[in-house]
Design an enzyme around this catalytic site. Structure first.
Site, PDB file in Angstrom:
ATOM      1  N   GLU A 280      47.501   0.346  -6.729  1.00  0.00           N
ATOM      2  CA  GLU A 280      48.407   0.200  -7.882  1.00  0.00           C
ATOM      3  C   GLU A 280      48.768   1.557  -8.483  1.00  0.00           C
ATOM      4  O   GLU A 280      48.498   1.809  -9.659  1.00  0.00           O
ATOM      5  CB  GLU A 280      47.728  -0.652  -8.965  1.00  0.00           C
ATOM      6  CG  GLU A 280      47.269  -2.032  -8.507  1.00  0.00           C
ATOM      7  CD  GLU A 280      46.373  -2.733  -9.534  1.00  0.00           C
ATOM      8  OE1 GLU A 280      45.866  -2.072 -10.467  1.00  0.00           O
ATOM      9  OE2 GLU A 280      46.199  -3.939  -9.397  1.00  0.00           O
ATOM     10  N   PRO A 281      49.368   2.444  -7.710  1.00  0.00           N
ATOM     11  CA  PRO A 281      49.698   3.758  -8.274  1.00  0.00           C
ATOM     12  C   PRO A 281      50.884   3.664  -9.238  1.00  0.00           C
ATOM     13  O   PRO A 281      51.833   2.922  -8.989  1.00  0.00           O
ATOM     14  CB  PRO A 281      50.081   4.591  -7.047  1.00  0.00           C
ATOM     15  CG  PRO A 281      50.643   3.590  -6.086  1.00  0.00           C
ATOM     16  CD  PRO A 281      49.859   2.307  -6.322  1.00  0.00           C
ATOM     17  N   GLY A 282      50.810   4.390 -10.331  1.00  0.00           N
ATOM     18  CA  GLY A 282      51.917   4.443 -11.289  1.00  0.00           C
ATOM     19  C   GLY A 282      52.347   5.888 -11.480  1.00  0.00           C
ATOM     20  O   GLY A 282      53.340   6.346 -10.935  1.00  0.00           O
ATOM     21  N   ARG A 283      51.539   6.607 -12.239  1.00  0.00           N
ATOM     22  CA  ARG A 283      51.843   7.997 -12.575  1.00  0.00           C
ATOM     23  C   ARG A 283      52.114   8.851 -11.330  1.00  0.00           C
ATOM     24  O   ARG A 283      53.007   9.707 -11.328  1.00  0.00           O
ATOM     25  CB  ARG A 283      50.648   8.585 -13.343  1.00  0.00           C
ATOM     26  CG  ARG A 283      50.888   9.941 -13.951  1.00  0.00           C
ATOM     27  CD  ARG A 283      49.587  10.513 -14.529  1.00  0.00           C
ATOM     28  NE  ARG A 283      48.868   9.589 -15.362  1.00  0.00           N
ATOM     29  CZ  ARG A 283      48.969   9.518 -16.689  1.00  0.00           C
ATOM     30  NH1 ARG A 283      49.757  10.365 -17.327  1.00  0.00           N
ATOM     31  NH2 ARG A 283      48.275   8.641 -17.379  1.00  0.00           N
ATOM     32  N   ARG A 319      53.558  11.482 -25.583  1.00  0.00           N
ATOM     33  CA  ARG A 319      52.304  11.861 -24.935  1.00  0.00           C
ATOM     34  C   ARG A 319      51.592  13.048 -25.594  1.00  0.00           C
ATOM     35  O   ARG A 319      50.372  13.007 -25.748  1.00  0.00           O
ATOM     36  CB  ARG A 319      52.508  12.106 -23.438  1.00  0.00           C
ATOM     37  CG  ARG A 319      53.006  10.853 -22.694  1.00  0.00           C
ATOM     38  CD  ARG A 319      53.001  11.008 -21.181  1.00  0.00           C
ATOM     39  NE  ARG A 319      51.651  11.114 -20.677  1.00  0.00           N
ATOM     40  CZ  ARG A 319      51.040  12.229 -20.367  1.00  0.00           C
ATOM     41  NH1 ARG A 319      51.669  13.377 -20.437  1.00  0.00           N
ATOM     42  NH2 ARG A 319      49.806  12.214 -19.960  1.00  0.00           N
ATOM     43  N   CYS A 349      59.600  13.585 -39.251  1.00  0.00           N
ATOM     44  CA  CYS A 349      58.818  13.991 -40.418  1.00  0.00           C
ATOM     45  C   CYS A 349      57.352  13.637 -40.259  1.00  0.00           C
ATOM     46  O   CYS A 349      56.814  12.770 -40.961  1.00  0.00           O
ATOM     47  CB  CYS A 349      59.410  13.340 -41.659  1.00  0.00           C
ATOM     48  SG  CYS A 349      61.121  13.816 -41.835  1.00  0.00           S
ATOM     49  N   GLU A 350      56.711  14.246 -39.282  1.00  0.00           N
ATOM     50  CA  GLU A 350      55.275  14.089 -39.030  1.00  0.00           C
ATOM     51  C   GLU A 350      54.796  15.411 -38.452  1.00  0.00           C
ATOM     52  O   GLU A 350      55.451  15.958 -37.557  1.00  0.00           O
ATOM     53  CB  GLU A 350      55.007  13.033 -37.938  1.00  0.00           C
ATOM     54  CG  GLU A 350      55.541  11.657 -38.206  1.00  0.00           C
ATOM     55  CD  GLU A 350      54.477  10.695 -38.701  1.00  0.00           C
ATOM     56  OE1 GLU A 350      53.287  11.050 -38.725  1.00  0.00           O
ATOM     57  OE2 GLU A 350      54.865   9.583 -39.073  1.00  0.00           O
ATOM     58  N   TYR A 378      54.950   7.085 -18.238  1.00  0.00           N
ATOM     59  CA  TYR A 378      54.426   6.877 -19.602  1.00  0.00           C
ATOM     60  C   TYR A 378      55.198   7.727 -20.603  1.00  0.00           C
ATOM     61  O   TYR A 378      54.611   8.288 -21.530  1.00  0.00           O
ATOM     62  CB  TYR A 378      52.912   7.167 -19.647  1.00  0.00           C
ATOM     63  CG  TYR A 378      52.152   6.364 -18.619  1.00  0.00           C
ATOM     64  CD1 TYR A 378      52.027   4.989 -18.772  1.00  0.00           C
ATOM     65  CD2 TYR A 378      51.622   6.955 -17.489  1.00  0.00           C
ATOM     66  CE1 TYR A 378      51.374   4.233 -17.819  1.00  0.00           C
ATOM     67  CE2 TYR A 378      50.963   6.194 -16.523  1.00  0.00           C
ATOM     68  CZ  TYR A 378      50.840   4.844 -16.697  1.00  0.00           C
ATOM     69  OH  TYR A 378      50.194   4.088 -15.746  1.00  0.00           O
TER      70      TYR A 378
HETATM   71  C1  LIG Z   1      47.937   1.499 -15.790  1.00  0.00           C
HETATM   72  C2  LIG Z   1      47.372   0.789 -14.619  1.00  0.00           C
HETATM   73  C3  LIG Z   1      47.612   1.263 -13.322  1.00  0.00           C
HETATM   74  C4  LIG Z   1      48.364   2.540 -13.033  1.00  0.00           C
HETATM   75  O1  LIG Z   1      47.647   3.677 -13.398  1.00  0.00           O
HETATM   76  P1  LIG Z   1      48.173   5.121 -12.998  1.00  0.00           P
HETATM   77  O2  LIG Z   1      47.193   6.042 -13.583  1.00  0.00           O
HETATM   78  O3  LIG Z   1      49.523   5.277 -13.575  1.00  0.00           O
HETATM   79  O4  LIG Z   1      48.195   5.178 -11.494  1.00  0.00           O
HETATM   80  C5  LIG Z   1      47.111   0.527 -12.261  1.00  0.00           C
HETATM   81  N1  LIG Z   1      46.410  -0.612 -12.463  1.00  0.00           N
HETATM   82  C6  LIG Z   1      46.155  -1.091 -13.696  1.00  0.00           C
HETATM   83  C7  LIG Z   1      45.377  -2.336 -13.843  1.00  0.00           C
HETATM   84  C8  LIG Z   1      46.625  -0.409 -14.809  1.00  0.00           C
HETATM   85  O5  LIG Z   1      46.363  -0.872 -16.034  1.00  0.00           O
END
Ligand SMILES: *Cc1c(COP(=O)(O)O)cnc(C)c1O
Length: 428
Positions: A280-283, A319, A349-350, A378
């Site tokens: 499950e790669p995102g970043r 971030r 304004c922070e 993100y």
């Molecule tokens: C956020 C998340 C991801 C992705 O994480 P990255 O650090 O972006 O790769 C994968 N699985 C689950 C369950 C998440 O909550």
């Protein structure tokens, strides 16, 4: 590697000049590179697929929450990506962008009955279940619909991922998953429930991980659990190893482990598992495929510091204020090698509306364009309209083509989101 490079002294996204883009779109805006997105997906896929890792081709379920723009998901869908979703909204986005339900995993601790119903109606690949109560609700909901949901229990392996506390998810005190030592009991109870079939184990210990050791510890514990479950008579055919691999944010720091070394470690640990793997790669996919482009409003000489005030703010990119995150800063058209040290701040304004403190960087002056690198994950998805600022638009580039993939709203649209109740409209 990415496709944001200088050409003739001007920063480009692939073949498109960011100066030209800023003139068309206005600032601030996010800009994504298709070639970079595709490259990151290819590199990760190669690293976790046969022949490097044995067995069958894994499911690479892109974590939609990192960047849920339809154009981003559609780009990855064309490459065969699946999706990891954490809400019914993300489920709908993934489906709308062309990801088949058979490649969708539903994660998250708070799935409601309505969300389960929506996902069951689509016959998604898998539910990653995080508690016995959730398993019971899914069982009841699926049975009522005449469905059998494939389930992986997300386990909490109690390892310290060594990342920022707000994105660490695999410690015993975190809300995520079931304690790994209680997993055999959870599988045994699940076996008695109709409407669900517990076929796998899932783990995700955190995000922006820069060390493989905690991941290896977590995977090793999952391997032991799988053997243990099988010895107890459970047929385990799937394992979901989550996401979390970090990306380089600082250009002058050593890079995090490469997808290739992650893949080698993973292949070694999982070689005898004999399961279908999901990642499950995102970043890793979107982080360095995006930048935030902003224009300098003015310079302000404070008593002790010089402030570069830009037209992007914490509402556009949260971030730095949320995670103390570092984003490299570059001038779109650097003035030779001239440098400056300054605090880079937005107009909100922070005091928290600070992107960088005492940063040594290319000299910027009023009217100059600058970018924050590594803003593809993100970032736009956490943008909001605080201070009644318009939601940040997004642009995607592919070679010499570009398109606005989310337009900047108008102030009329912003205000029209609110409704004034009748009683305030009535004449006294
Ligand atoms: C956020 C998340 C991801 C992705 O994480 P990255 O650090 O972006 O790769 C994968 N699985 C689950 C369950 C998440 O909550």
């Amino acid at each position: 590697m990415d496709h944001f490079q200088y050409r003739d002294g001007v920063l480009h996204a692939e073949d498109v000049s960011l100066e030209a883009l800023a003139a068309e779109v206005g600032t601030p805006f996010y800009c994504y590179s298709t070639a970079t997105l595709e490259r990151h997906f290819d590199v990760f896929q190669k690293a976790v697929s046969p022949p490097i890792a044995g067995g069958t081709a894994p499911l690479i379920a892109y974590a939609v929450k990192a960047n849920p723009n339809q154009a981003v998901i559609a780009t990855l869908a064309r490459k065969g990506a699946g999706a990891d979703v954490v809400s019914v909204g993300e489920l709908k986005r993934a489906l709308a962008a062309g990801i088949p339900a058979s490649r969708i995993v539903f994660s998250g601790v708070g799935k409601t009955r309505e969300e389960m119903q929506a996902a069951l109606a689509e016959d998604i690949f898998q539910f990653n279940v995080e508690s016995h109560a959730e398993a019971e609700l899914l069982s009841e909901t699926a049975a009522a619909m005449g469905k059998v949901a494939k389930v992986a229990f997300r386990v909490n392996p109690d390892v310290d991922a060594g990342t920022h506390a707000k994105i660490s998810t695999g410690r015993a005190e975190n809300k995520f998953g079931i304690a790994i030592d209680t997993a055999p009991a959870a599988f045994a109870r699940a076996k008695t429930l109709p409407g669900i079939e517990a076929v796998g184990v899932a783990v995700h210990i955190g995000s922006q991980l820069t060390d493989l050791a905690p991941l290896e510890r977590a995977f090793t514990r999952v391997g032991e659990l799988i053997a243990n479950l099988r010895a107890g008579g459970h047929a385990i055919s799937r394992a979901d190893l989550g996401g979390g691999l970090g990306v380089p944010y600082l250009s002058d720091q050593p890079d995090p482990p490469s997808p290739a070394s992650y893949g080698e470690m993973m292949a070694r640990v999982t070689k005898d598992w004999d399961v279908c793997l999901t990642f499950e790669p995102g970043r890793l996919i979107t982080g360095n495929a995006g930048i935030l482009v902003s224009r300098v409003v003015r310079l302000k000489e404070g008593k002790e510091r010089c402030f570069v005030i830009i037209d992007a703010a914490m509402n556009d990119l949260i971030r730095p204020s949320l995670y103390d995150a570092w984003h490299d800063i570059q001038a779109v058209r650097p003035r030779g090698n001239e440098q400056m040290r300054a605090d880079v701040v937005g107009p909100v304004c922070e005091t928290g509306d600070t992107f960088a403190e005492q940063r040594d960087m290319a000299r910027l002056e009023a009217g100059d364009l600058m970018v924050f690198r590594t803003a593809g994950a993100y970032s736009a998805t956490m943008a909001n309209s605080y201070n009644s600022r318009l939601l940040t638009p997004e642009v995607m580039v592919s070679g010499d083509r570009w398109a606005q993939i989310r337009a900047r709203p108008t102030y009329e649209q912003l205000i029209a989101q609110d409704t004034v109740p009748d009683w305030l409209n009535q004449e006294e």
